[in-house]
Motif scaffolding. Structure first.
Motif, PDB file in Angstrom:
ATOM      1  N   SER A 168      15.410  -0.562  15.194  1.00  0.00           N
ATOM      2  CA  SER A 168      14.051  -0.096  14.943  1.00  0.00           C
ATOM      3  C   SER A 168      13.536  -0.843  13.726  1.00  0.00           C
ATOM      4  CB  SER A 168      14.013   1.429  14.721  1.00  0.00           C
ATOM      5  OG  SER A 168      14.893   1.808  13.677  1.00  0.00           O
ATOM      6  N   CYS A 169      12.269  -0.670  13.435  1.00  0.00           N
ATOM      7  CA  CYS A 169      11.603  -1.421  12.382  1.00  0.00           C
ATOM      8  C   CYS A 169      12.249  -1.205  11.023  1.00  0.00           C
ATOM      9  CB  CYS A 169      10.137  -0.999  12.336  1.00  0.00           C
ATOM     10  SG  CYS A 169       9.191  -1.746  11.017  1.00  0.00           S
ATOM     11  N   ALA A 170      12.593  -2.296  10.351  1.00  0.00           N
ATOM     12  CA  ALA A 170      13.113  -2.216   8.984  1.00  0.00           C
ATOM     13  C   ALA A 170      11.962  -1.991   8.009  1.00  0.00           C
ATOM     14  CB  ALA A 170      13.878  -3.495   8.638  1.00  0.00           C
ATOM     15  N   TYR A 171      12.302  -1.759   6.754  1.00  0.00           N
ATOM     16  CA  TYR A 171      11.297  -1.455   5.730  1.00  0.00           C
ATOM     17  C   TYR A 171      11.476  -2.458   4.602  1.00  0.00           C
ATOM     18  CZ  TYR A 171       8.268   1.597   2.909  1.00  0.00           C
ATOM     19  OH  TYR A 171       7.235   2.122   2.165  1.00  0.00           O
ATOM     20  N   ASP A 262      18.551  19.325  26.464  1.00  0.00           N
ATOM     21  CA  ASP A 262      19.734  20.165  26.616  1.00  0.00           C
ATOM     22  C   ASP A 262      20.317  20.623  25.281  1.00  0.00           C
ATOM     23  OD1 ASP A 262      19.664  19.979  29.393  1.00  0.00           O
ATOM     24  OD2 ASP A 262      20.820  18.105  29.389  1.00  0.00           O
ATOM     25  N   VAL A 263      19.716  20.232  24.172  1.00  0.00           N
ATOM     26  CA  VAL A 263      20.213  20.659  22.866  1.00  0.00           C
ATOM     27  C   VAL A 263      19.850  22.137  22.667  1.00  0.00           C
ATOM     28  CG1 VAL A 263      20.110  20.311  20.373  1.00  0.00           C
ATOM     29  CG2 VAL A 263      19.980  18.352  21.923  1.00  0.00           C
ATOM     30  N   ALA A 264      20.870  22.956  22.369  1.00  0.00           N
ATOM     31  CA  ALA A 264      20.632  24.399  22.270  1.00  0.00           C
ATOM     32  C   ALA A 264      21.325  25.024  21.070  1.00  0.00           C
ATOM     33  CB  ALA A 264      21.109  25.094  23.565  1.00  0.00           C
ATOM     34  N   ASP A 265      21.744  24.209  20.117  1.00  0.00           N
ATOM     35  CA  ASP A 265      22.493  24.766  18.988  1.00  0.00           C
ATOM     36  C   ASP A 265      21.700  24.713  17.682  1.00  0.00           C
ATOM     37  OD1 ASP A 265      22.555  22.026  18.774  1.00  0.00           O
ATOM     38  OD2 ASP A 265      24.631  21.925  18.095  1.00  0.00           O
ATOM     39  N   GLY A 266      20.375  24.896  17.784  1.00  0.00           N
ATOM     40  CA  GLY A 266      19.566  24.996  16.565  1.00  0.00           C
ATOM     41  C   GLY A 266      19.829  26.318  15.876  1.00  0.00           C
ATOM     42  N   PRO A 267      19.204  26.573  14.755  1.00  0.00           N
ATOM     43  CA  PRO A 267      18.152  25.729  14.194  1.00  0.00           C
ATOM     44  C   PRO A 267      18.716  24.651  13.281  1.00  0.00           C
ATOM     45  CG  PRO A 267      18.296  27.763  12.945  1.00  0.00           C
ATOM     46  CD  PRO A 267      19.296  27.886  14.058  1.00  0.00           C
ATOM     47  N   TYR A 268      17.931  23.572  13.147  1.00  0.00           N
ATOM     48  CA  TYR A 268      18.227  22.479  12.236  1.00  0.00           C
ATOM     49  C   TYR A 268      17.225  22.498  11.079  1.00  0.00           C
ATOM     50  CZ  TYR A 268      21.331  20.468  15.782  1.00  0.00           C
ATOM     51  OH  TYR A 268      22.358  20.261  16.672  1.00  0.00           O
ATOM     52  N   ASP A 269      17.644  21.936   9.959  1.00  0.00           N
ATOM     53  CA  ASP A 269      16.735  21.811   8.823  1.00  0.00           C
ATOM     54  C   ASP A 269      15.797  20.623   8.979  1.00  0.00           C
ATOM     55  OD1 ASP A 269      17.876  23.858   6.776  1.00  0.00           O
ATOM     56  OD2 ASP A 269      19.638  22.741   7.456  1.00  0.00           O
ATOM     57  N   ALA A 270      16.237  19.613   9.721  1.00  0.00           N
ATOM     58  CA  ALA A 270      15.441  18.403   9.866  1.00  0.00           C
ATOM     59  C   ALA A 270      15.808  17.699  11.165  1.00  0.00           C
ATOM     60  CB  ALA A 270      15.676  17.460   8.681  1.00  0.00           C
ATOM     61  N   ILE A 271      14.843  16.953  11.692  1.00  0.00           N
ATOM     62  CA  ILE A 271      15.054  16.150  12.900  1.00  0.00           C
ATOM     63  C   ILE A 271      14.487  14.764  12.645  1.00  0.00           C
ATOM     64  CG2 ILE A 271      14.513  15.838  15.346  1.00  0.00           C
ATOM     65  CD1 ILE A 271      14.280  18.847  15.620  1.00  0.00           C
ATOM     66  N   SER A 272      15.270  13.745  12.938  1.00  0.00           N
ATOM     67  CA  SER A 272      14.780  12.368  12.921  1.00  0.00           C
ATOM     68  C   SER A 272      14.701  11.868  14.354  1.00  0.00           C
ATOM     69  CB  SER A 272      15.690  11.470  12.084  1.00  0.00           C
ATOM     70  OG  SER A 272      17.042  11.562  12.499  1.00  0.00           O
ATOM     71  N   SER A 273      13.578  11.254  14.687  1.00  0.00           N
ATOM     72  CA  SER A 273      13.379  10.639  15.997  1.00  0.00           C
ATOM     73  C   SER A 273      12.869   9.234  15.726  1.00  0.00           C
ATOM     74  CB  SER A 273      12.367  11.444  16.817  1.00  0.00           C
ATOM     75  OG  SER A 273      12.097  10.807  18.052  1.00  0.00           O
ATOM     76  N   ILE A 274      13.755   8.261  15.771  1.00  0.00           N
ATOM     77  CA  ILE A 274      13.459   6.894  15.331  1.00  0.00           C
ATOM     78  C   ILE A 274      13.491   5.967  16.539  1.00  0.00           C
ATOM     79  CG2 ILE A 274      14.068   5.066  13.719  1.00  0.00           C
ATOM     80  CD1 ILE A 274      15.756   7.187  12.191  1.00  0.00           C
ATOM     81  N   GLY A 275      12.327   5.529  16.987  1.00  0.00           N
ATOM     82  CA  GLY A 275      12.268   4.641  18.142  1.00  0.00           C
ATOM     83  C   GLY A 275      12.699   5.304  19.426  1.00  0.00           C
ATOM     84  N   MET A 276      12.567   6.602  19.497  1.00  0.00           N
ATOM     85  CA  MET A 276      12.994   7.367  20.675  1.00  0.00           C
ATOM     86  C   MET A 276      11.805   7.819  21.522  1.00  0.00           C
ATOM     87  SD  MET A 276      14.678   9.472  22.673  1.00  0.00           S
ATOM     88  CE  MET A 276      14.233  10.961  23.584  1.00  0.00           C
ATOM     89  N   ALA A 277      10.714   8.199  20.870  1.00  0.00           N
ATOM     90  CA  ALA A 277       9.619   8.858  21.587  1.00  0.00           C
ATOM     91  C   ALA A 277       8.931   7.937  22.580  1.00  0.00           C
ATOM     92  CB  ALA A 277       8.603   9.416  20.585  1.00  0.00           C
ATOM     93  N   GLU A 278       9.080   6.610  22.427  1.00  0.00           N
ATOM     94  CA  GLU A 278       8.492   5.675  23.384  1.00  0.00           C
ATOM     95  C   GLU A 278       9.084   5.856  24.775  1.00  0.00           C
ATOM     96  OE1 GLU A 278       8.739   3.568  19.354  1.00  0.00           O
ATOM     97  OE2 GLU A 278       9.923   4.954  20.550  1.00  0.00           O
ATOM     98  N   HIS A 279      10.284   6.446  24.854  1.00  0.00           N
ATOM     99  CA  HIS A 279      10.952   6.648  26.144  1.00  0.00           C
ATOM    100  C   HIS A 279      10.590   7.983  26.796  1.00  0.00           C
ATOM    101  CE1 HIS A 279      13.556   3.181  25.484  1.00  0.00           C
ATOM    102  NE2 HIS A 279      13.811   3.627  24.275  1.00  0.00           N
ATOM    103  N   VAL A 280       9.873   8.828  26.086  1.00  0.00           N
ATOM    104  CA  VAL A 280       9.643  10.196  26.566  1.00  0.00           C
ATOM    105  C   VAL A 280       8.630  10.236  27.707  1.00  0.00           C
ATOM    106  CG1 VAL A 280       8.699  12.451  25.912  1.00  0.00           C
ATOM    107  CG2 VAL A 280      10.301  11.270  24.393  1.00  0.00           C
ATOM    108  N   GLY A 281       7.551   9.461  27.583  1.00  0.00           N
ATOM    109  CA  GLY A 281       6.513   9.459  28.607  1.00  0.00           C
ATOM    110  C   GLY A 281       5.353  10.364  28.255  1.00  0.00           C
ATOM    111  N   ALA A 282       4.152   9.930  28.601  1.00  0.00           N
ATOM    112  CA  ALA A 282       2.944  10.667  28.238  1.00  0.00           C
ATOM    113  C   ALA A 282       2.944  12.075  28.804  1.00  0.00           C
ATOM    114  CB  ALA A 282       1.710   9.897  28.713  1.00  0.00           C
ATOM    115  N   ASP A 283       3.389  12.226  30.041  1.00  0.00           N
ATOM    116  CA  ASP A 283       3.347  13.543  30.687  1.00  0.00           C
ATOM    117  C   ASP A 283       4.371  14.512  30.099  1.00  0.00           C
ATOM    118  OD1 ASP A 283       1.346  12.628  32.329  1.00  0.00           O
ATOM    119  OD2 ASP A 283       2.664  12.174  34.011  1.00  0.00           O
ATOM    120  N   ARG A 284       5.380  13.991  29.430  1.00  0.00           N
ATOM    121  CA  ARG A 284       6.450  14.837  28.887  1.00  0.00           C
ATOM    122  C   ARG A 284       6.338  15.036  27.375  1.00  0.00           C
ATOM    123  NH1 ARG A 284       9.885  17.394  32.741  1.00  0.00           N
ATOM    124  NH2 ARG A 284      10.115  15.989  34.534  1.00  0.00           N
TER     125      ARG A 284
END
Length: 433
Positions: A168-171, A262-284
């Motif tokens: 994913s994009c560096a900084y 399928d993740v069901a073991d929350g709650p989490y304090d934080a979530i990172s989604s790095i270069g993942m959401a492009e695969h999700v699709g507009a309808d989802r």
């Protein structure tokens, strides 16, 4: 009779209505076009047949991947010059139909068909994804799409990405400086995300689309958090687990092959989604955002790092890039950043910060291309000539797209703000800079 290069140049210029900015060298050794310009090498007649049977981007892509077309000289300069005449003008079968109303063009096309050889459509290269492009984004189709892109071989990705293994994009702290390394810039990106998420010892982080484990390892090692990283790629997961073990972090990092739904073991304090959401699709996407919000504690933070396209005047006219869809990211879809922010808010998030780092991705992609070119022979041995050509073209073209502001990349920080309204954010929120 004119040589093949002259005939090809004449036809292309008639179709485009503009001078060809690159030079052509044809299979018969003939050349035509501006001296000193990058050269488009048409290696055989099959390249012409591909373009006749599939005019536009997909025909060009098939010819490139199969090795029927090549570029000699500066790849970036050639793509830059061709972009305005082909991709950005949207040349496709409809444009060809319009051009064929011109008797001179019809005559040129008839001559080109004669030049191209047997009127049989060539089979697509084996690297092309062959399935209905309906973008259903079921768990099964998403897993298949992720496997196509990421299960190319970890050794291949080591060549492209370098030791950081971050895809994913560096900084980059100073783009004008030539002293920065890719590894340092990727470390700085992971640290920036960690600070935005306010990671501190004892907290739980979910890393959605964890790749080869770099974010999970950084967060656990540098910030003392417990991390669950999820991916749909078995090759990525195996590689990430070994890295975790080598770092001595198995007590704090768990890598799973698991769909985010399928993740069901929350709650989490934080979530990172790095270069993942492009695969999700507009309808989802709304479902995706809602699922992640449910996995967070009140006050929990989401850092969504996502490529964005420019909005269309008529959004219903948006079409997925044929080359990317067929060879790189099957079923991938880009959305404007405004759409992403809206969907996150509809899911119940409070969006607190949006940072564009578009120029950083262009720099990153150019480093990846340089890595690939520097170890080209081994990259071909690890995959295939066609697969290596896919990666070289898509990364170089993407670098130019970021530089020209055709696409961007943004980090969106969103919070599951509790009903009390206490976001937990400092009054001067950009404390991570």
């Amino acid at each position: 009779m004119p040589h093949a290069a002259s005939r090809l140049k004449s036809l292309v210029e008639q179709l485009l209505g503009a001078p060809l900015p690159v030079r052509i060298r044809a299979w018969d050794g003939s050349q035509a076009g501006p001296p000193g310009a990058p050269t488009l090498v048409v290696r055989n007649r099959r390249a012409v047949r591909r373009l006749l049977w599939k005019p536009g981007e997909l025909g060009l892509a098939r010819a490139w991947v199969a090795g029927d077309l090549d570029i000699e000289g500066d790849l970036y300069a050639a793509l830059e010059q061709m972009a305005g005449l082909v991709w950005e003008r949207g040349e496709d079968a409809r444009t060809l139909t319009q051009a064929l109303r011109d008797p001179d063009v019809r005559a040129a096309v008839r001559g080109l068909f004669a030049l191209a050889g047997p009127p049989i459509p060539p089979a697509p290269p084996r690297e092309e994804v062959r399935r209905p492009r309906r973008h259903l984004h079921t768990k099964r189709s998403d897993k298949r799409a992720i496997s196509h892109h990421y299960d190319v071989g970890n050794d291949f990705y080591e060549i492209v990405l370098g030791p950081s293994m971050v895809y994913s994009c560096a900084y980059w702290p100073a783009p004008e400086s030539e002293g920065g390394t890719l590894e340092t810039a990727q470390r700085d990106k992971l640290e920036l995300i960690s600070r935005k998420l306010d990671l501190t010892p004892g907290r739980r982080l979910l890393d959605v689309g964890c790749g080869w484990g770099s974010m999970a390892i950084h967060a656990a090692r540098e910030h003392g958090v417990s991390v669950v990283g999820i991916t749909l790629s078995h090759e990525q997961a195996a590689y990430a687990r070994k890295r975790v073990a080598d770092e001595g972090l198995t007590d704090r990092v768990e890598i799973r092959v698991q769909d985010y739904r399928d993740v069901a073991d929350g709650p989490y304090d934080a979530i990172s989604s790095i270069g993942m959401a492009e695969h999700v699709g507009a309808d989802r996407y709304l479902e995706y955002a809602t699922d992640l919000r449910h996995l967070l504690k009140p006050g929990g933070r989401l850092l969504n790092h996502q490529i964005a396209r420019r909005p269309e005047r008529n959004e219903s006219a948006y079409q997925v890039d044929q080359f990317i869809d067929s060879y790189v990211f099957p079923d991938g879809e880009l959305a404007p950043v405004g759409t992403t922010v809206t969907q996150l808010e509809r899911a119940g998030f409070e969006v607190r910060d949006v940072e564009s780092i578009r120029e950083h991705y262009a720099l990153t992609l150019r480093r990846w291309v340089a890595n690939l070119e520097a170890d080209w022979t081994r990259a071909v041995q690890l995959t295939s000539p066609g697969r290596a050509r896919v990666w070289r073209l898509y990364m170089a073209a993407s670098a130019l797209a970021f530089e020209r502001n055709r696409i961007g990349v943004n980090q969106v920080l969103a919070i599951k703000t509790p009903e009390s309204g206490d976001s937990g954010m400092p009054l001067r929120s950009r404390t991570w800079n």
